[in-house]
Motif scaffolding. Structure first.
Motif, mmCIF file in Angstrom:
data_model
loop_
_atom_site.group_PDB
_atom_site.id
_atom_site.type_symbol
_atom_site.label_atom_id
_atom_site.label_comp_id
_atom_site.label_asym_id
_atom_site.label_seq_id
_atom_site.Cartn_x
_atom_site.Cartn_y
_atom_site.Cartn_z
ATOM 1 N N GLU A 177 20.661 4.722 -22.854
ATOM 2 C CA GLU A 177 20.889 3.308 -22.529
ATOM 3 C C GLU A 177 20.925 3.089 -21.019
ATOM 4 O OE1 GLU A 177 21.624 -0.715 -22.632
ATOM 5 O OE2 GLU A 177 20.998 0.535 -24.296
ATOM 6 N N ILE A 178 21.669 3.924 -20.303
ATOM 7 C CA ILE A 178 21.835 3.693 -18.868
ATOM 8 C C ILE A 178 20.529 3.985 -18.121
ATOM 9 C CG2 ILE A 178 23.098 4.405 -16.785
ATOM 10 C CD1 ILE A 178 25.548 4.820 -18.449
ATOM 11 N N SER A 179 19.804 5.028 -18.563
ATOM 12 C CA SER A 179 18.553 5.368 -17.861
ATOM 13 C C SER A 179 17.405 4.468 -18.319
ATOM 14 C CB SER A 179 18.174 6.828 -18.127
ATOM 15 O OG SER A 179 17.789 6.994 -19.485
ATOM 16 N N GLN A 180 17.570 3.865 -19.510
ATOM 17 C CA GLN A 180 16.496 3.054 -20.126
ATOM 18 C C GLN A 180 15.201 3.882 -20.237
ATOM 19 O OE1 GLN A 180 16.526 -0.601 -21.187
ATOM 20 N NE2 GLN A 180 18.602 0.150 -21.421
ATOM 21 N N ASP A 181 15.365 5.187 -20.497
ATOM 22 C CA ASP A 181 14.177 6.043 -20.616
ATOM 23 C C ASP A 181 13.454 5.739 -21.931
ATOM 24 O OD1 ASP A 181 12.921 8.811 -19.486
ATOM 25 O OD2 ASP A 181 12.865 8.753 -21.670
ATOM 26 N N GLU A 182 12.172 5.410 -21.821
ATOM 27 C CA GLU A 182 11.417 4.960 -23.002
ATOM 28 C C GLU A 182 11.353 6.013 -24.103
ATOM 29 O OE1 GLU A 182 7.605 3.528 -21.804
ATOM 30 O OE2 GLU A 182 8.445 1.842 -20.663
ATOM 31 N N ASN A 183 11.153 7.273 -23.698
ATOM 32 C CA ASN A 183 11.033 8.328 -24.716
ATOM 33 C C ASN A 183 12.356 8.586 -25.432
ATOM 34 O OD1 ASN A 183 8.340 8.650 -24.253
ATOM 35 N ND2 ASN A 183 8.567 10.380 -22.848
ATOM 36 N N LEU A 184 13.465 8.531 -24.682
ATOM 37 C CA LEU A 184 14.780 8.704 -25.314
ATOM 38 C C LEU A 184 15.069 7.535 -26.246
ATOM 39 C CD1 LEU A 184 17.285 9.966 -22.555
ATOM 40 C CD2 LEU A 184 16.596 11.155 -24.626
ATOM 41 N N ILE A 185 14.812 6.319 -25.770
ATOM 42 C CA ILE A 185 15.088 5.120 -26.578
ATOM 43 C C ILE A 185 14.248 5.148 -27.861
ATOM 44 C CG2 ILE A 185 14.777 2.602 -26.644
ATOM 45 C CD1 ILE A 185 15.608 2.652 -23.615
ATOM 46 N N LYS A 186 12.981 5.530 -27.710
ATOM 47 C CA LYS A 186 12.066 5.594 -28.862
ATOM 48 C C LYS A 186 12.568 6.631 -29.882
ATOM 49 C CE LYS A 186 7.072 6.145 -29.771
ATOM 50 N NZ LYS A 186 6.881 7.460 -30.390
ATOM 51 N N ALA A 187 13.010 7.790 -29.373
ATOM 52 C CA ALA A 187 13.489 8.850 -30.265
ATOM 53 C C ALA A 187 14.665 8.349 -31.105
ATOM 54 C CB ALA A 187 13.911 10.068 -29.444
ATOM 55 N N TYR A 188 15.598 7.645 -30.456
ATOM 56 C CA TYR A 188 16.761 7.144 -31.204
ATOM 57 C C TYR A 188 16.384 5.982 -32.118
ATOM 58 C CZ TYR A 188 20.036 10.293 -28.969
ATOM 59 O OH TYR A 188 20.709 11.413 -28.586
ATOM 60 N N LYS A 375 21.352 2.114 -30.493
ATOM 61 C CA LYS A 375 22.439 1.887 -31.460
ATOM 62 C C LYS A 375 23.338 3.118 -31.503
ATOM 63 C CE LYS A 375 22.028 0.179 -35.633
ATOM 64 N NZ LYS A 375 22.667 -1.116 -35.900
ATOM 65 N N LEU A 376 24.637 2.880 -31.605
ATOM 66 C CA LEU A 376 25.562 4.003 -31.759
ATOM 67 C C LEU A 376 25.634 4.358 -33.244
ATOM 68 C CD1 LEU A 376 28.426 3.017 -29.302
ATOM 69 C CD2 LEU A 376 26.534 4.592 -28.925
ATOM 70 N N GLU A 377 25.575 5.650 -33.539
ATOM 71 C CA GLU A 377 25.637 6.101 -34.932
ATOM 72 C C GLU A 377 26.841 7.014 -35.112
ATOM 73 O OE1 GLU A 377 23.868 5.137 -37.416
ATOM 74 O OE2 GLU A 377 22.307 4.013 -36.360
ATOM 75 N N VAL A 378 27.356 7.075 -36.349
ATOM 76 C CA VAL A 378 28.523 7.932 -36.609
ATOM 77 C C VAL A 378 28.272 8.831 -37.825
ATOM 78 C CG1 VAL A 378 30.192 6.292 -35.645
ATOM 79 C CG2 VAL A 378 29.639 6.184 -38.072
ATOM 80 N N ASN A 379 29.025 9.931 -37.873
ATOM 81 C CA ASN A 379 29.032 10.811 -39.054
ATOM 82 C C ASN A 379 30.454 10.847 -39.563
ATOM 83 O OD1 ASN A 379 26.358 11.752 -38.330
ATOM 84 N ND2 ASN A 379 27.378 12.915 -36.708
#
Length: 390
Positions: A177-188, A375-379
């Motif tokens: 979220e803070i870096s707004q990195d496209e690949n990280l955002i896409k992965a999540y 999005k934040l996810e939980v287990n």
């Protein structure tokens, strides 16, 4: 409220486990004496050094002012060289530490209802995480069989169960979220397994090649070490590879997630200019030494700056969520929040209400903080004891 409530343990369970550990320690002691060719005080670094490097003629790894060093780093090296005695001493130290830190003292610290009351410290860590003391319940090892056995002794009251809910990779999601990195955002966004994704890049795998467990574990270490600002040298020691390989891993990581590299530079430049950094929620931390001429102090300050922004934000998310949960649960008698262990929360809840509360709490944890892209996810899991909630 959590401190007052406390968490129940089974003193009988701990007493049995203590005997089991005692037996294993005695067996290890015999084995060590046998290899050493005689008895000595295993807990004395001086005597141990003499046994290893004089009596057994093992070439010394490093020396201190007082003689031979026998710290864990030295013993790990000896173990890698195939010295069986080093393996046994490491195991002996690990088990005796568990026994003396947790298994024996915890039952002596309970109240009349066999409940343990830890103290949570608001200002115990610089990044903003809560810390726990007297006893510290956040430090029980998670990834070892013995750590799980200790957790088994933490139990729910009759008619109740323990409910454990933790955030999934919260620090990496904060980083995305803070870096707004496209690949990280896409992965999540696509629910991909981030560690496997990183492994593909690190090990340059083809599309049809499977990621092995070892490769995924190595990628997981790299993913988290970026947050903690680990150097190539630090990473090489953890993964037991050469510094050159480690620095290749790091540069491949940044090729895959370029905005993370950009974010790190931004954070460091901001710290150099202002002398402090801010978390996502604008809490400040002064970064001592960020403009030091001493390279070691300077790079330590840089790591601290990056880590504070990521870990500090994750810590604040948990605190915000805990406040929201407390507001909802404070007047209820059938559920209590008992423990916070970094990104995990433990509740004690009446058996028949467990599923209902699980849904309610999961929802609050997912919805309390709204990020723009991630999005934040939980287990979550439910069990009779703490080991079953992992």
């Amino acid at each position: 409220s959590m401190e007052n409530e406390g968490i129940k343990i089974s003193p009988e369970y701990f007493s049995n486990y203590s005997e089991e550990l005692e037996l294993r320690l005695n067996q290890l002691t015999e084995k060590i004496y046998e290899i050493a060719g005689g008895e000595f005080n295993i807990n004395s670094p001086k005597q141990l050094g003499e046994v290893l490097f004089l009596n057994l003629n093992i070439p010394p790894v490093k020396k201190t002012k007082t003689g031979f060093s026998t710290d864990s780093e030295v013993l790990e090296k000896l173990r890698e060289q195939g010295h069986e005695i080093a393996e046994s001493i490491l195991e002996y130290r690990r088990l005796s530490k568990l026994k003396s830190t947790y298994v024996d003292p915890l039952p002596k610290m309970v109240d009349e209802n066999n409940r343990l009351h830890t103290t949570f410290n608001q200002t115990g860590t610089a990044t903003g995480r809560l810390s726990s003391s007297d006893p510290n319940l956040q430090n029980i090892p998670v990834r070892t069989e013995e750590g799980m056995k200790i957790r088994r002794g933490f139990i729910a009251e009759t008619g109740h169960v323990l409910l454990g809910i933790d955030y999934s990779q919260i620090e990496l999601r904060v980083l995305a979220e803070i870096s707004q990195d496209e690949n990280l955002i896409k992965a999540y966004a696509e629910n991909q397994d981030l560690h496997s994704l990183t492994a593909r890049k690190l090990f340059e795998l083809d599309i049809d090649e499977e990621v092995t467990r070892e490769q995924r574990d190595a990628a997981k270490t790299v993913n988290f070490s970026i947050i903690y600002g680990k150097t190539a040298f630090g990473l090489s020691q953890e993964l037991k590879i050469s510094p050159k390989e480690a620095s290749e891993y790091i540069s491949r990581y940044f090729d895959q997630y370029p905005s993370v590299k950009h974010l790190e530079k931004e954070i460091i430049m901001y710290a150099e200019e202002h002398g402090y950094v801010e978390t996502y929620f604008k809490r400040k931390r002064i970064i001592e030494g960020i403009n030091s001429k001493n390279r070691v102090i300077k790079s330590q300050a840089e790591r601290m700056a990056v880590n504070t922004v990521i870990q500090g934000t994750a810590a604040e998310i948990l605190k915000k969520v805990m406040i929201n949960l407390y507001d909802v649960l404070k007047d209820k008698n059938d559920i209590h929040m008992l423990l916070q262990v970094h990104d995990e929360l433990i509740f004690e809840v009446e058996k028949e209400k467990a599923l209902e509360y699980k849904d309610l709490i999961e929802n609050i944890m997912k919805e309390s903080i709204k990020f723009s892209k991630v999005k934040l996810e939980v287990n979550s899991s439910i069990g009779e004891n703490w080991s079953e909630t992992k």
